[in-house]
Design an enzyme around this catalytic site. Structure first.
Site, PDB file in Angstrom:
ATOM      1  N   GLU A 213     -13.939   9.646  -4.232  1.00  9.75           N
ATOM      2  CA  GLU A 213     -13.614   8.772  -5.351  1.00  9.75           C
ATOM      3  C   GLU A 213     -14.543   7.553  -5.396  1.00  9.75           C
ATOM      4  OE1 GLU A 213     -11.275   9.146  -7.613  1.00  9.75           O
ATOM      5  OE2 GLU A 213     -11.020   7.156  -8.496  1.00  9.75           O
ATOM      6  N   ASP A 214     -14.810   6.955  -4.248  1.00  9.41           N
ATOM      7  CA  ASP A 214     -15.431   5.631  -4.214  1.00  9.41           C
ATOM      8  C   ASP A 214     -16.848   5.580  -3.652  1.00  9.41           C
ATOM      9  OD1 ASP A 214     -13.043   4.704  -5.181  1.00  9.41           O
ATOM     10  OD2 ASP A 214     -12.276   4.068  -3.227  1.00  9.41           O
TER      11      ASP A 214
ATOM     12  N   ASP B 296      -1.060   6.459   2.199  1.00 12.71           N
ATOM     13  CA  ASP B 296      -1.977   5.613   1.440  1.00 12.71           C
ATOM     14  C   ASP B 296      -1.193   4.502   0.733  1.00 12.71           C
ATOM     15  OD1 ASP B 296      -4.595   5.147   0.003  1.00 12.71           O
ATOM     16  OD2 ASP B 296      -3.372   5.732  -1.714  1.00 12.71           O
TER      17      ASP B 296
ATOM     18  N   HIS C 235      -8.917   0.628   5.660  1.00 20.28           N
ATOM     19  CA  HIS C 235      -7.848   1.285   4.902  1.00 20.28           C
ATOM     20  C   HIS C 235      -7.661   2.756   5.306  1.00 20.28           C
ATOM     21  CE1 HIS C 235      -5.360   2.737   1.671  1.00 20.28           C
ATOM     22  NE2 HIS C 235      -6.340   3.512   1.232  1.00 20.28           N
TER      23      HIS C 235
ATOM     24  N   HIS D 121     -10.236  10.306   2.606  1.00 19.21           N
ATOM     25  CA  HIS D 121      -9.514  10.462   1.339  1.00 19.21           C
ATOM     26  C   HIS D 121     -10.085   9.658   0.180  1.00 19.21           C
ATOM     27  CE1 HIS D 121      -7.095   6.798   2.328  1.00 19.21           C
ATOM     28  NE2 HIS D 121      -6.982   6.709   1.012  1.00 19.21           N
TER      29      HIS D 121
HETATM   30 MN    MN Z   1      -6.568   5.025  -0.378  1.00 13.68          MN
END
Ligand code: MN
Length: 720
Positions: free
Chosen positions: A123-124, A184, A95, A119
């Site tokens: 977050e992940d 995105d 991704h 990016h």
């Molecule tokens: Mn993304």
């Protein structure tokens, strides 16, 4: 605000040499990729060595770029996402790689690509912002932080302004964050097929309502068109399938009129010695769908447009000149977005040419640099905060003071970047932004035959006439707007129905006065061209120019907005030194004593009289028209037009007319427009026994319940 924000006044760089700017670039092929993704099987069963694709795409735009940060960012992202899967079953790293490739193909600079690879890490995964700063610097940290915050913006129920405000806060106004977000979203939309249908639909709607407008405003045409097609496929599957069928049918046809016209255009330009590339650009699905809705029947030339790419700005006009000379131009299609760029950076000349057999092809003419900006918008501009010495933006120049001057970046973007800090609250920020955008807003008006015309806001019936009939509009003698006879100067509103009344006289002449009401270049050009080839009609010199075309044509001719005042009142105005001169009071500003007035000579010896503050006066002076001194005479009886704005309520008309009658004033005519949003507009032309009564009359009308404004019309001002 980015810590990297740099004072643009430092270290001016010389403009890149023209040869460098013009150097051919691989064409952005997102559109083709996107279409392939829609039409055929996805290529996701094969994981390419995407970092090399990214590097290749990046080097194509930035030959000297340092690829090391990209390699390190990839290594960190790959190792931290390892073990995570996309819903499709692919490793998660596909991704961020795909998102970065999209941006690299658009020409984004290295910092943006580095942040794009990272990016989703904060977050992940376990990666922290501090870690990003340590390894990649503050700027990359700032961008990753922006994307992470943007991720949390709820696009749900909030009003448009609120959503945009949140996005702008989240991104700190940094367009690079927004462009990562757009890429995105594009990749997520491309791979949406694995989601449940309800979820697909929900995501598609947010894309339609928030992300596509954002892409439009940032000028990222390549992303916008692909997003539009992906949304179209999900929200309107049947129409999408029908459009796909149309495209397939057309592709199977033996002759391609567009290709033939392209060849003809190449010949014309070769002959003229102009270096240019002529391409055929297929319309995207949504665009083709719009055309087919508008036209009903598609022509072979509707499936694409010709794109002519040249080296320098001046070449654009040279190409236009050759095409308009050697082929038949469809003048109503001409638009100049070079002299007047759209709000979103877009620059191009638009025209259309017809062949002998009547086939019409639309043509876009731009430089290579304009094309890059048209496709990639703000992404092509690089770092909006960078000092010019970094040379991240091809079209960048500096002026004498070292101030950064970017011809591809009109004021709105700078304002967008500055405003949010300056604006005291979200609403004000948003309303200013919207005003700015409104300058480019288009309206749609309906024709009685069911067709539509797209016109810029502020367009008049004159513009509608030339948009619909091209040069045949010279024969236009009037119009009905929403069923009512209207002057040709009437400013049209979105949704109006316009019926143009065409005369039968083949020797019809346009009025020079129409120029004052022509808002579109197409109308202005057609009128000016006619006037230039008919010098006798334009009379002699700026003092004897204008108007009363087809003298003697009898009344149902509301063609001009200046309903002649009756002769008993016309002599109220006296032309200095020419007491016998024929005088007309201008309908646009309806002067009455003691207004300060000025006059302009028009054809046939008539002098039209305007209030000095009338917008038409400024315009005519701008055109070099000489003013004629006029003053009020002895007569005191006048006609004047008044517009009353009111809230809709029963008996309003009766109460208003009674109030007027009680002032001893006669009503000559009255029109009431259909109410919109509980508001209604009454327009009265009244005969005053004495001009001095006007203030009392207006006060009396304002005192009628529900009326919130009474004024003399100033619609001319709105027309420009
Ligand atoms: Mn993304």
């Amino acid at each position: 605000m980015s810590a990297e924000a740099t004072n643009p006044a430092v270290s001016p760089a010389p403009a890149p040499p023209a040869a460098h700017r013009r150097k051919g670039r691989p064409r952005i092929d997102l559109r083709r990729l996107g279409r392939a993704a829609l039409l055929g099987p996805a290529t996701r069963d094969r994981l390419p060595d995407a970092i090399s694709h990214v590097a290749e795409a990046h080097r194509a735009h930035h030959p000297d770029a340092d690829l090391e940060p990209l390699r390190r960012a990839y290594v960190l992202a790959e190792s931290s996402h390892r073990g995570q899967m996309r819903k499709s079953g692919e490793p998660y790293i596909t991704h961020p790689l795909a998102v970065t490739l999209i941006l690299a193909e658009l020409g984004a600079e290295t910092t943006t690509l580095t942040a794009s690879l990272l990016h989703d890490t904060v977050e992940d995964t376990d990666v922290t912002l501090d870690q990003v700063r340590e390894q990649f610097g503050e700027e990359v940290r700032y961008l990753v932080d922006g994307v992470t915050k943007l991720e949390k913006v709820d696009y749900g129920a909030a009003a448009e302004s609120e959503t945009f405000r949140k996005m702008l806060v989240a991104t700190g106004n940094d367009v690079r964050v927004m462009s990562i977000k757009l890429a995105d979203r594009l990749h997520n939309m491309r791979t949406l097929g694995v989601m449940r249908p309800e979820k697909q639909e929900r995501i598609a709607k947010v894309t339609r309502d928030v992300l596509i407008p954002l892409a439009e405003r940032l000028g990222v045409q390549a992303l916008k068109t692909e997003l539009e097609d992906l949304v179209f496929a999900i929200l309107h599957p049947e129409e999408y399938a029908r459009t796909r069928e149309l495209i397939a049918d057309n592709a199977a046809r033996e002759s391609d009129p567009l290709a033939e016209i392209a060849e003809e255009v190449r010949g014309v330009l070769r002959e003229a010695g102009i270096q240019a590339e002529v391409h055929i650009r297929p319309r995207h699905f949504v665009s083709l769908h719009r055309v087919s809705r508008k036209r009903g029947q598609l022509r072979g030339t509707d499936f694409g447009r010709l794109l002519v790419l040249v080296g320098e700005d001046a070449d654009c006009y040279a190409v236009l000149g050759e095409l308009h000379t050697c082929l038949t131009p469809v003048v109503s299609e001409f638009k100049d977005f070079i002299a007047v760029p759209k709000f979103n950076l877009y620059q191009s000349l638009h025209t259309a040419v017809a062949r002998g057999d009547g086939q019409v092809a639309e043509v876009l003419i731009r430089t290579h640099q304009m094309h890059k900006v048209a496709e990639a918008g703000v992404v092509a501009l690089g770092n909006p905060y960078a000092a010019p010495a970094e040379d991240q933006t091809d079209g960048e120049r500096t002026d004498g003071d070292g101030e950064r001057v970017d011809p591809t970046r009109p004021g709105w973007l700078s304002r967008l970047l500055d405003w949010q800090q300056a604006a005291p609250d979200a609403d004000m920020f948003w309303s200013t932004l919207r005003e700015d955008l409104a300058q480019d807003r288009e309206i749609t008006v309906f024709r009685p035959d069911g067709g539509t015309l797209g016109l810029p806001e502020g367009a008049t019936c004159v513009d509608a006439a030339y948009a619909q009939y091209g040069e045949d509009a010279h024969a236009c003698i009037g119009a009905r707007v929403n069923g009512r006879l209207a002057t040709l100067s009437t400013v049209l509103k979105d949704g109006d129905t316009v019926q143009l009344l065409m005369g039968q006289d083949p020797a019809s002449e346009p009025s020079r006065e129409w120029l004052e009401h022509a808002h579109t270049p197409a109308a202005r050009i057609a009128i000016q061209r006619w006037l230039a080839t008919h010098p006798s009609s334009a009379a002699d010199g700026p003092d004897a120019l204008d108007t009363e075309r087809k003298d003697g044509t009898p009344a149902p001719r509301p063609a001009h907005d200046e309903p002649a005042a009756p002769s008993d009142t016309a002599n109220a105005v006296v032309v200095a030194g020419r007491p016998e001169a024929n005088v007309r009071l201008a309908g646009c500003c309806t002067p009455v004593p003691p207004d300060e007035v000025t006059g302009f000579a028009v054809r046939g010896g008539v002098v039209t009289v305007h209030r000095v503050e009338c917008a038409a006066v400024t315009r005519m002076k701008g055109l070099g028209r000489g003013e004629i001194a006029v003053h009020w005479g002895d007569t005191t009886e006048f006609r004047v037009t008044l517009v009353a704005e009111s809230f809709q309520r029963p008996h309003l008309l009766a109460d208003l007319t009674e109030a007027i009658a009680l002032e001893g004033v006669a009503i000559v005519s009255a029109t009431v427009e259909p109410p919109t949003q509980q508001r209604v507009r009454h327009t009265y032309t009244v005969q005053l026994p004495d001009a001095a009564l006007l203030p009392d009359l207006m006060r009396a009308m304002r005192n009628v319940a529900g009326v919130y404004d009474v004024a003399r019309p100033q619609h001319q001002a709105a027309a420009r």
